[in-house]
Write a protein that holds these residues in place. Structure first.
Motif, PDB file in Angstrom:
ATOM      1  N   VAL A  36      -3.886  -7.445   4.508  1.00  0.00           N
ATOM      2  CA  VAL A  36      -3.938  -6.337   5.466  1.00  0.00           C
ATOM      3  C   VAL A  36      -5.322  -6.100   6.031  1.00  0.00           C
ATOM      4  O   VAL A  36      -5.479  -5.316   6.977  1.00  0.00           O
ATOM      5  CB  VAL A  36      -3.418  -5.039   4.806  1.00  0.00           C
ATOM      6  CG1 VAL A  36      -1.954  -5.180   4.447  1.00  0.00           C
ATOM      7  CG2 VAL A  36      -4.252  -4.670   3.602  1.00  0.00           C
ATOM      8  N   ARG A  37      -6.345  -6.717   5.490  1.00  0.00           N
ATOM      9  CA  ARG A  37      -7.697  -6.455   5.973  1.00  0.00           C
ATOM     10  C   ARG A  37      -7.893  -7.082   7.351  1.00  0.00           C
ATOM     11  O   ARG A  37      -7.444  -8.210   7.588  1.00  0.00           O
ATOM     12  CB  ARG A  37      -8.718  -6.998   4.974  1.00  0.00           C
ATOM     13  CG  ARG A  37      -8.716  -6.213   3.657  1.00  0.00           C
ATOM     14  CD  ARG A  37      -9.675  -6.794   2.653  1.00  0.00           C
ATOM     15  NE  ARG A  37      -9.278  -8.154   2.255  1.00  0.00           N
ATOM     16  CZ  ARG A  37      -9.907  -8.852   1.331  1.00  0.00           C
ATOM     17  NH1 ARG A  37     -10.969  -8.340   0.698  1.00  0.00           N
ATOM     18  NH2 ARG A  37      -9.489 -10.059   1.016  1.00  0.00           N
TER      19      ARG A  37
ATOM     20  N   THR B 209       2.111  -5.020  -2.317  1.00  0.00           N
ATOM     21  CA  THR B 209       1.611  -3.961  -1.442  1.00  0.00           C
ATOM     22  C   THR B 209       0.416  -3.227  -2.027  1.00  0.00           C
ATOM     23  O   THR B 209      -0.090  -2.280  -1.414  1.00  0.00           O
ATOM     24  CB  THR B 209       2.730  -2.944  -1.163  1.00  0.00           C
ATOM     25  OG1 THR B 209       3.213  -2.409  -2.405  1.00  0.00           O
ATOM     26  CG2 THR B 209       3.881  -3.596  -0.407  1.00  0.00           C
ATOM     27  N   ALA B 210      -0.083  -3.642  -3.185  1.00  0.00           N
ATOM     28  CA  ALA B 210      -1.228  -2.958  -3.798  1.00  0.00           C
ATOM     29  C   ALA B 210      -2.504  -3.291  -3.027  1.00  0.00           C
ATOM     30  O   ALA B 210      -2.636  -4.353  -2.413  1.00  0.00           O
ATOM     31  CB  ALA B 210      -1.378  -3.372  -5.258  1.00  0.00           C
ATOM     32  N   ASN B 211      -3.478  -2.380  -3.078  1.00  0.00           N
ATOM     33  CA  ASN B 211      -4.772  -2.582  -2.421  1.00  0.00           C
ATOM     34  C   ASN B 211      -5.799  -3.106  -3.428  1.00  0.00           C
ATOM     35  O   ASN B 211      -6.825  -2.477  -3.701  1.00  0.00           O
ATOM     36  CB  ASN B 211      -5.253  -1.278  -1.780  1.00  0.00           C
ATOM     37  CG  ASN B 211      -4.370  -0.836  -0.626  1.00  0.00           C
ATOM     38  OD1 ASN B 211      -3.894  -1.659   0.140  1.00  0.00           O
ATOM     39  ND2 ASN B 211      -4.134   0.467  -0.519  1.00  0.00           N
ATOM     40  N   THR B 212      -5.484  -4.274  -3.960  1.00  0.00           N
ATOM     41  CA  THR B 212      -6.386  -4.896  -4.921  1.00  0.00           C
ATOM     42  C   THR B 212      -6.683  -6.312  -4.456  1.00  0.00           C
ATOM     43  O   THR B 212      -5.965  -6.889  -3.632  1.00  0.00           O
ATOM     44  CB  THR B 212      -5.749  -4.933  -6.323  1.00  0.00           C
ATOM     45  OG1 THR B 212      -4.551  -5.723  -6.265  1.00  0.00           O
ATOM     46  CG2 THR B 212      -5.389  -3.530  -6.804  1.00  0.00           C
ATOM     47  N   GLU B 213      -7.763  -6.881  -5.009  1.00  0.00           N
ATOM     48  CA  GLU B 213      -8.151  -8.227  -4.631  1.00  0.00           C
ATOM     49  C   GLU B 213      -7.072  -9.237  -5.027  1.00  0.00           C
ATOM     50  O   GLU B 213      -6.810 -10.207  -4.308  1.00  0.00           O
ATOM     51  CB  GLU B 213      -9.480  -8.589  -5.283  1.00  0.00           C
ATOM     52  CG  GLU B 213     -10.070  -9.892  -4.774  1.00  0.00           C
ATOM     53  CD  GLU B 213     -10.396  -9.834  -3.284  1.00  0.00           C
ATOM     54  OE1 GLU B 213     -10.247 -10.877  -2.613  1.00  0.00           O
ATOM     55  OE2 GLU B 213     -10.781  -8.755  -2.797  1.00  0.00           O
ATOM     56  N   GLU B 214      -6.450  -9.002  -6.179  1.00  0.00           N
ATOM     57  CA  GLU B 214      -5.379  -9.892  -6.623  1.00  0.00           C
ATOM     58  C   GLU B 214      -4.186  -9.848  -5.662  1.00  0.00           C
ATOM     59  O   GLU B 214      -3.595 -10.882  -5.333  1.00  0.00           O
ATOM     60  CB  GLU B 214      -4.925  -9.500  -8.022  1.00  0.00           C
ATOM     61  CG  GLU B 214      -3.862 -10.411  -8.618  1.00  0.00           C
ATOM     62  CD  GLU B 214      -4.376 -11.837  -8.837  1.00  0.00           C
ATOM     63  OE1 GLU B 214      -3.544 -12.765  -8.848  1.00  0.00           O
ATOM     64  OE2 GLU B 214      -5.610 -12.000  -8.988  1.00  0.00           O
TER      65      GLU B 214
END
Length: 342
Positions: free
Chosen positions: A273-274, A322-327
């Motif tokens: 998403v970035r 959908t998490a906002n993590t690097e993984e």
């Protein structure tokens, strides 16, 4: 002569003869003008009379055209109106026939009663018989009309039955074709599923159990880092090596799958998403599409048929996590291969 000389000798002038002459001339002029006026009025009346006749002829032609137009409109009745009219005529004819039959029976009864009466009633009886004969003739005509109407109704009903039968046959054929089509599609799906399992099994055996390459449902998923640097759509040497084995498997698969099965290998590009940071791509749409196109073009260069390849870009809109993590971002940056129908 003496009088004339006496008047000449008189010094006074007599105006009366000149006045009479002028008045006569004026009267003659007026009479002439009246004659000219009467002649002109006569010719004008003749001209007006001719125009009135022409106008009457035009009005008659307009009336004829209106009558023809009315007849043309009446002639454009539809088949449903004709059927309704025929049915109404049939009902009216039957009621008229019944009424005349009743009248005939009443007249016959009256004739039988009148036989016992005096001869004075003979003329009345003859008249009743004549009426009865006319009634019988009318009944016969009505019966013929009813028979004709019934034949027309029977023909219409027969045509309607034929049309309904054809409609049912068409519906049955459509249903049969639909079921056959569903069976054929199911068979093709089963065949394609078998080839898909064989293809994925061969890729799994070739590529081994690597964490950056996995099977998710009916798709073979590669992490983007296998093929591309961050924010780039140029294939890495390591990615080209992986695609070499993939191209060999696709070429072998193309030889096994029958030509009537319209299969394709869809190459889907996905990003996280970035937002994209760089001048080469305006959005994640552009980046994901460019990466899938690069994979497709390289496979074509290795001999894979272009008709068996589809490039698609999904941007960041189909995430696996959908998490906002690097993984999660790493999982969502991927290239998916799906063997499907065109």
């Amino acid at each position: 002569m003496a009088l004339a000389r006496g008047r000449r000798g008189d010094t006074s002038f007599n105006y009366w003869p000149g006045f009479v002459d002028a008045l006569s001339t004026l009267v003659l002029s007026i009479v002439f003008l009246l004659s000219v006026f009467l002649v002109v009025q006569f010719f004008l009346s003749q001209e007006v009379t001719g125009k009135d006749k022409a106008l009457e002829q035009l009005n008659a032609k307009i009336a004829q055209l209106n009558e023809l137009l009315s007849l043309e409109k009446l002639g454009k009745l539809t088949l449903d109106d004709q059927v309704s009219s025929l049915k109404a005529g049939l009902a009216s004819a039957e009621s008229e026939r019944d009424r005349i039959k009743g009248l005939y029976e009443g007249l016959a009864a009256a004739g039988n009663d009148a036989q016992g009466k005096s001869s004075e009633l003979g003329k009345a009886l003859d008249s009743e018989k004549a009426v009865s004969a006319r009634a019988l003739a009318q009944i016969e005509v009505l019966n013929q009309q009813i028979s004709a109407l019934r034949r027309q109704l029977a023909a219409l009903e027969e045509a309607l039955d034929v049309s309904e039968k054809r409609d049912k046959e068409s519906q049955n054929r459509i249903a049969d074709l639909g079921s056959r089509l569903n069976v054929a599609l199911a068979q093709r799906v089963q065949e394609l599923s078998r080839y898909r399992s064989e293809f994925f099994g061969r890729l799994r055996a070739i590529l081994g159990n690597r964490p950056d390459i996995r099977i998710v449902g009916d798709r073979f998923v590669f992490q983007s880092e296998v093929f591309f640097d961050t924010g780039q759509a140029v294939l890495l040497p390591e990615g080209r090596a992986e695609l070499d084995t993939l191209a060999t498997a696709l070429i072998d698969l193309d030889k096994k799958i029958p030509n009537e099965i319209p299969w394709v290998l869809r190459v889907d590009g996905h990003t996280d998403v970035r937002p994209v940071n760089g001048p080469n791509f305006k959005s994640n749409w552009d980046l994901s599409a460019a990466r899938s196109i690069s994979v497709v073009q390289y496979l074509i260069s290795l001999g894979v048929s272009a008709q068996r390849l589809v490039a698609a870009g999904f941007g960041e809109f189909q995430p696996l996590d959908t998490a906002n993590t690097e993984e999660a971002y790493k999982r969502n940056r991927r290239i998916e291969l799906k063997l499907t129908e065109r």
